[in-house]
Design an enzyme around this catalytic site. Sequence first.
Site, short mmCIF file in Angstrom:
data_model
loop_
_atom_site.label_atom_id
_atom_site.label_comp_id
_atom_site.label_asym_id
_atom_site.label_seq_id
_atom_site.Cartn_x
_atom_site.Cartn_y
_atom_site.Cartn_z
N ASP A 1 -9.14 51.04 52.29
CA ASP A 1 -9.20 51.56 53.59
C ASP A 1 -8.21 51.09 54.61
O ASP A 1 -8.02 51.61 55.66
CB ASP A 1 -10.49 51.50 54.03
N GLU A 2 -7.77 49.89 54.34
CA GLU A 2 -6.85 49.09 55.20
C GLU A 2 -5.59 49.97 55.51
O GLU A 2 -4.95 49.96 56.58
CB GLU A 2 -6.29 47.92 54.61
O1 DAU Z 1 -10.88 46.79 53.56
C1 DAU Z 1 -10.42 46.29 52.04
C2 DAU Z 1 -9.70 45.07 52.02
O2 DAU Z 1 -10.81 44.20 52.06
C3 DAU Z 1 -9.15 45.00 50.99
O3 DAU Z 1 -8.18 46.16 50.46
C4 DAU Z 1 -8.52 43.70 50.69
O4 DAU Z 1 -7.68 43.56 49.40
C5 DAU Z 1 -9.63 42.49 50.79
O5 DAU Z 1 -8.97 41.38 50.56
C6 DAU Z 1 -10.09 42.90 51.97
O6 DAU Z 1 -9.24 42.57 53.02
P1 DAU Z 1 -9.93 41.84 54.43
O7 DAU Z 1 -8.72 41.08 55.17
O8 DAU Z 1 -10.91 42.70 55.23
O9 DAU Z 1 -11.00 40.52 53.65
P2 DAU Z 1 -11.12 38.90 54.07
O10 DAU Z 1 -12.41 38.44 53.08
O11 DAU Z 1 -9.71 38.34 53.86
O12 DAU Z 1 -11.48 38.87 55.47
C7 DAU Z 1 -12.59 39.66 56.01
C8 DAU Z 1 -12.89 39.55 57.37
O13 DAU Z 1 -13.13 38.03 57.78
C9 DAU Z 1 -11.38 39.89 58.25
O14 DAU Z 1 -11.74 40.08 59.53
C10 DAU Z 1 -10.95 38.25 58.32
C11 DAU Z 1 -12.13 37.34 58.48
N1 DAU Z 1 -11.96 36.15 58.18
C12 DAU Z 1 -11.42 36.18 56.69
C13 DAU Z 1 -11.26 34.86 56.16
C14 DAU Z 1 -10.60 34.60 54.80
C15 DAU Z 1 -12.37 34.89 58.63
O15 DAU Z 1 -12.85 35.04 59.74
N2 DAU Z 1 -12.13 33.64 58.29
C16 DAU Z 1 -11.65 33.32 56.89
O16 DAU Z 1 -11.38 32.49 56.48
#
Ligand code: DAU
Length: 357
Positions: free
Chosen positions: A139-140
């Site tokens: 969805d990104e």
């Molecule tokens: O939306 C689908 C996407 O979701 C996928 O296409 C990606 O492959 C997948 O990694 C994921 O992306 P996000 O960037 O949304 O996921 P992430 O788990 O890295 O981060 C989720 C949310 O949490 C985002 O708003 C960033 C925040 N975050 C992330 C990390 C790793 C934090 O606040 N602290 C963190 O340490």
Amino acid sequence: MTKKSCILITGGAGFIGSHVVRVFVKKYPDYTIVNLDKLTYAGNLANLKDIEDFSNYNFVKGDITDNTFVLNLFEQYQFDGVIHLAAESHVDRSISNPIEFVMTNVIGTVNLLNAAKKIWNANIDNPVSNKKFYHISTDEVYGSLGAEGLFTEKTAYDPHSPYSASKASSDHFVRAYFDTYKLPVVISNCSNNYGSFHFPEKLIPLAINNIKNMRPVPVYGKGENIRDWLFVEDHAAAIDCIFHQGKIGSTYNIGGNNEWKNIDLIHLLCQIMDKKLDRTEGTSASLITFVKDRAGHDLRYAIDASKLQNELGWKPSLKFEEGLEKTVSWYLSHEEWLNNVTSGAYKEYYTEQYAKR
Ligand code: DAU
Ligand code: NAD
């Protein structure tokens, strides 16, 4: 697909891919399933230990950016279908090293499209039936929402991170191969997944691991960003449904109808962890640490999955609270897995396992 189809699943040793491989190997014993994976830091064959000896399952170690290798593989197996999940998937890594994302997510995808086009002899005058190239996207690609609205299949692409730009580019190539060569493609764009075998660099497994070890839980910015969370097994079920029933040339959005602000999600996780670990209420929440925001951080993602629900009858099976609790239990009972993926020890598992064969 026919009963005896040969299906290529790329990225099958990763988080979502391993769930998809498991579903296909178990549910379709007459299919031959080939899992092609490079086994990067994110791919582990230990994720598939329970099905590695099934007679319809084959693993091939390889890199989708290697054009000759990909073409040879298609010639060898004459695949009837492709489910393409292999990718560099972590947004933060794409910010520090964009070129790897271009290589795997764009060049790798085009290599697979070219090989399918060649083997299926697809061209504008020769529409191919009975084959399918299914591209798994995110969805990104749609960018960021304000307080209102949902992403539909008609939302214009507006990617902001190198990761989402590379996925958007690969989606465009997939569509271009449908328009130009009538390659039988289908695309789905899914929201954030969570569940077992999720590499502990992404928010939920990272937070579980850190809380377990009494380490700080980093929350970017003020934790106001919103994601729409879906249990990974529900995504795998949607992929099964779209692969078999999805209309050629179509796109389907997949989501959990389950929006959470990061900070609220982390508080819920802390409550679950306190209970499971028998800690005094508030112990886990004391680890929450606000850190510098992610560059270009998208504010809100939310999916309208009504097309998939109305046309193909798929819907999420699990409530978030239930799925999150299941996920925490899985991580707490898979300490060895966590240690091995973070230390890279599973790379030795590959060598040992294949030395035996
Ligand atoms: O939306 C689908 C996407 O979701 C996928 O296409 C990606 O492959 C997948 O990694 C994921 O992306 P996000 O960037 O949304 O996921 P992430 O788990 O890295 O981060 C989720 C949310 O949490 C985002 O708003 C960033 C925040 N975050 C992330 C990390 C790793 C934090 O606040 N602290 C963190 O340490
Ligand atoms: P992941 O990082 O856990 O797994 C990716 C897999 O691809 C790994 O096994 C890795 O070894 C393999 N791989 C990487 N580069 C390769 C290459 N050059 N050749 C062959 N294999 C290679 O990713 P994931 O979270 O399981 O995501 C799978 C797919 O789903 C990706 O295409 C991603 O964009 C998409 N997606 C993910 C989410 C999510 O929340 N995780 C949501 C929507 C869509």
